[in-house]
Design an enzyme around this catalytic site. Sequence first.
Site, PDB file in Angstrom:
ATOM      1  N   GLU A 279      22.813  26.558  37.974  1.00  0.00           N
ATOM      2  CA  GLU A 279      21.952  26.088  36.886  1.00  0.00           C
ATOM      3  C   GLU A 279      22.661  26.332  35.544  1.00  0.00           C
ATOM      4  OE1 GLU A 279      18.159  28.149  36.802  1.00  0.00           O
ATOM      5  OE2 GLU A 279      17.154  26.274  37.124  1.00  0.00           O
TER       6      GLU A 279
ATOM      7  N   ARG B 207      18.561  24.605  41.950  1.00  0.00           N
ATOM      8  CA  ARG B 207      17.466  23.770  41.468  1.00  0.00           C
ATOM      9  C   ARG B 207      17.925  22.314  41.320  1.00  0.00           C
ATOM     10  NH1 ARG B 207      15.243  28.142  37.934  1.00  0.00           N
ATOM     11  NH2 ARG B 207      13.631  29.202  39.161  1.00  0.00           N
TER      12      ARG B 207
HETATM   13  N1  LIG Z   1      10.553  26.089  31.098  1.00  0.00           N
HETATM   14  C1  LIG Z   1      11.538  26.039  31.999  1.00  0.00           C
HETATM   15  N2  LIG Z   1      12.202  27.192  32.287  1.00  0.00           N
HETATM   16  C2  LIG Z   1      13.189  27.063  33.201  1.00  0.00           C
HETATM   17  C3  LIG Z   1      13.525  25.849  33.855  1.00  0.00           C
HETATM   18  N3  LIG Z   1      14.562  26.102  34.730  1.00  0.00           N
HETATM   19  C4  LIG Z   1      14.833  27.414  34.630  1.00  0.00           C
HETATM   20  N4  LIG Z   1      14.017  27.983  33.691  1.00  0.00           N
HETATM   21  C5  LIG Z   1      14.073  29.377  33.225  1.00  0.00           C
HETATM   22  C6  LIG Z   1      13.541  30.355  34.197  1.00  0.00           C
HETATM   23  C7  LIG Z   1      14.389  31.557  33.922  1.00  0.00           C
HETATM   24  O1  LIG Z   1      13.895  32.271  32.797  1.00  0.00           O
HETATM   25  C8  LIG Z   1      15.745  30.982  33.570  1.00  0.00           C
HETATM   26  C9  LIG Z   1      16.721  30.830  34.708  1.00  0.00           C
HETATM   27  O2  LIG Z   1      16.041  30.597  35.894  1.00  0.00           O
HETATM   28  P1  LIG Z   1      16.314  31.567  37.171  1.00  0.00           P
HETATM   29  O3  LIG Z   1      15.288  31.170  38.170  1.00  0.00           O
HETATM   30  O4  LIG Z   1      17.721  31.279  37.597  1.00  0.00           O
HETATM   31  O5  LIG Z   1      16.151  32.960  36.684  1.00  0.00           O
HETATM   32  O6  LIG Z   1      15.453  29.667  33.060  1.00  0.00           O
HETATM   33  C10 LIG Z   1      12.810  24.668  33.496  1.00  0.00           C
HETATM   34  O7  LIG Z   1      13.049  23.544  33.977  1.00  0.00           O
HETATM   35  N5  LIG Z   1      11.842  24.831  32.568  1.00  0.00           N
END
Ligand SMILES: Nc1nc2c(ncn2[C@H]2C[C@H](O)[C@@H](COP(=O)(O)O)O2)c(=O)[nH]1
Length: 265
Positions: free
Chosen positions: A57, A130
């Site tokens: 990601e 994701r």
């Molecule tokens: N609002 C959103 N937040 C998102 C999205 N994809 C990831 N995230 C956030 C969640 C975590 O704080 C961080 C990384 O995700 P991890 O699951 O790797 O810790 O980013 C999104 O699409 N929308």
Amino acid sequence: MENQISKLLQQSISPDPNSRKEMQVKKLSVEGNIAVGKSTFLKLLSNTFQEWSFATEPLKKWQNVQSTSFQTMTSSKPPMDNLLQLMYDDPTRWSYTFQTFSCMSRFKIQIQPLSEQVLHQQEPVQIFERSVYSDRYIFAKTLYELQHLNEIEWTLYQEWHTFLIEEFSRRVALDGIIYLRASPEKCFQRLQKRARKEEKTLQCEYLEKLHDQHESWLTKKTTEVHFENMKNIPVLLLDVEEDFENNSAAGDDLNSRVKAFVAGL
Ligand SMILES: Nc1nc2c(ncn2[C@H]2C[C@H](O)[C@@H](COP(=O)(O)O)O2)c(=O)[nH]1
Ligand SMILES: Nc1ncnc2c1ncn2[C@@H]1O[C@H](COP(=O)(O)OP(=O)(O)O)[C@@H](O)[C@H]1O
């Protein structure tokens, strides 16, 4: 099955050997709650299946948004905007902005051509952390339900999301999903252990909402999915409540389950 038939049809009509090879790539996303262990799991997989391609990601992009116009106007170093921090500090103001940027960054990753090294594998496999699908069916949907996206923003998001998925079509299609599941409480413990600065105000209730969203989409299948090839996509559910980080037997078990799942796609 339909996915395989459409791939074979595509291969039979596509002239370019590379695009034929692209069609043979098995593409999967790893989905799961915040701090469930996706990055840890991807490291485990990449150590075992070194010939596979992995895309994490683009979190650093979201933490360092560079304003290009500022740079050209002033020719000095532009300010770094942490969009992730902005979104957590004021979700109603920044959620729509965040989702447009996060989803665009995911599209860029998913349409990236595969390296020659991966394409020349007997059975090329690509794993995403994701996807453009969880961007919508997990995060954007949750933020709308929490009223951080208003009606117009949710409508606009779905409008361009559907347009782009249909335009990119096979280039963003997936063959399978690996769903890492742990309780929201366990994810919250891991989130606190990881101690990411932007997440220090997060509450367990948010993780509970995201957990329920994953369950509706991937196990209960009650979420309305708008793309035929995603409605019955194969899902491998892996329970990661227990430690696999420091438990090689648990790690081996996860690896063998993923290998069997990918072989069956
Ligand atoms: N609002 C959103 N937040 C998102 C999205 N994809 C990831 N995230 C956030 C969640 C975590 O704080 C961080 C990384 O995700 P991890 O699951 O790797 O810790 O980013 C999104 O699409 N929308
Ligand atoms: N199965 C596990 N058991 C114990 N701790 C874990 C496990 N998986 C991940 N962790 C720890 O939990 C935190 C979050 O893991 P991470 O892989 O960053 O999650 P994600 O990528 O899903 O946000 C990290 O500190 C990691 O070391």
